[in-house]
Write a protein that holds these residues in place. Sequence first.
Motif, short mmCIF file in Angstrom:
data_model
loop_
_atom_site.label_atom_id
_atom_site.label_comp_id
_atom_site.label_asym_id
_atom_site.label_seq_id
_atom_site.Cartn_x
_atom_site.Cartn_y
_atom_site.Cartn_z
N LEU A 1 0.83 -1.21 0.00
CA LEU A 1 0.00 0.00 0.00
C LEU A 1 0.86 1.25 0.00
N GLY B 1 -0.24 1.03 -3.82
CA GLY B 1 -1.61 1.40 -3.49
C GLY B 1 -1.83 2.89 -3.45
N GLY C 1 -1.60 4.44 -6.94
CA GLY C 1 -2.81 4.13 -7.69
C GLY C 1 -3.99 4.95 -7.24
N SER D 1 -3.01 -1.79 -9.34
CA SER D 1 -3.74 -1.08 -8.28
C SER D 1 -4.74 -0.12 -8.88
N GLN E 1 -7.90 -1.97 -10.05
CA GLN E 1 -8.81 -2.33 -8.97
C GLN E 1 -9.58 -1.11 -8.47
N TYR F 1 -10.24 -3.76 -2.77
CA TYR F 1 -8.85 -3.64 -3.24
C TYR F 1 -8.04 -4.70 -2.51
N PRO G 1 -4.33 -5.89 -2.18
CA PRO G 1 -2.91 -5.71 -2.49
C PRO G 1 -2.13 -7.01 -2.55
#
Length: 362
Positions: A164, A168, A171, A197, A200, A327, A329
Motif C-alpha cells: 500500500l 496502493g 494508484g 492497483s 482495482q 482492493y 494488495p
Amino acid sequence: MKGAVLYKYNEPLKIEDNLQIQSPKEGEVKVKIVATGMCHSDINVFEGKTPVPPPVIAGHEIAGIVEEVGPGVTRVKPGDRVVSAFIHPCGKCRNCISGHENLCETFSAVRLKGTMMDGTTRVRLDGKEVRTFLGGGFAEYAVVGENALTVVPPEVDLEKIAVLGCAGLTGYGAVNSAKIEPGESVAVIGVGGVGLSVIQLLKASGAGRIIAVGTKKWKLDRAIELGATDVVNSKETDPIKAIKELTNGGADVVIEAGGNEETIKMAMDSVRIGGRVVLVGLPPVNAMIPFRVASIVRNGITIIGNYGGRPRIDMPRLLDLVRLGKYDPSKLITGRFKLEEINEAVKLLNQGEAIRSLIIPD
C-alpha cells in the motif's frame, strides 16, 4: 542491525550485519520491519537513474511495528502495527496545510538526498553515514517521519498490505486526480504494481470500460482478474489503434504507469479529444520526452501529473477498501524473499518476471 546497502550503481547490494540505527528525533518513529515491497523506483536508485548518493539503503513500501517514538510524536505509539507511505509529509509547509501533503515542499527538498528532514541520517556503518531512500526498508529497522505512518487494524495481515505504501497510494492518487465519472472509459498503460492497483480502484470507483495495456500475457491475465474489461498486448498489436477501436475514438482517460518515452507517447496518442492523461510512471530524473504540443492544444487534452496520494487522508481509505474486499494488495505480490536473497528479487523485477516481491528481514 542488518540491511542491504548499495555502494555503487549497477552493482549487487551487500548485506551488512553491523549497521547502527540511531533513536528517532522529534517527529520521527523507529519501526521494526515485518516486510518491505520492492518497486521499480528502488531499481532506479540501484541503477543511478534516481541518483541518491550511495551508500544508501532503499525500500519504501514498509510494514512493521513501532518500536520507539521521538519527542512530540502523537499519531502512533510503541507496539502499533503500521504501514508507511513513500511520501513523508512535514505537515507544516504550504502544500501540507492546504490539503496537498503528497507535494510536501520540505520532503521534496530532501527526497533525493537520502536524508531525514533535518538533512542528516539515522543509519551508520563504522561511524559513517548511510543514506536511506524514502524510509530505507531493506533492513531490520527504519526511522521515518510520523506523518508517513498509518495504524493498521489488528485483523489485517501486515505482509498483505506492505505494498500500500507505494503501489496502493500511487494508484489511489492517480484515480483520484483523474476525477473519473461513472461509465467513463479508461486505458491503463503498464500493468505492474501501480497499474494493477489503478485497475482495482477504477473498478471500485465505477469506471466503465477499463483497458489494460502491457507486454506480458500473465500480467494481462492478472489485470482481467482484478477488473479490466479488455486487454491489449502492445507487443502483438498496435495499442493506439486498439484503444481507439475499443472506445470509438479514444479513451476518456488514459493513466500512464509505465514511465518511459514509448508509453508516455502512447498515452498522448490514445486519449480522445477533450480527454485527460494522468502521468504517474517515473522515468529517469533527467529524461526529456518530447510532446506534440500542437495536437495537445488543438485537441484540448488535459495532462495531469500525479505524485501519489495523501498519506494521512488516503491511506486510511485504502485500508478500508482492503477490509471491504474492493482492493486486494496481496494480488500484486509474486514472491517472498529473505533479506539475503534481495539481489534475486532485483533480478526478477528487472526481467519483468515479478510484480511486487516482499523482502522479509527475519
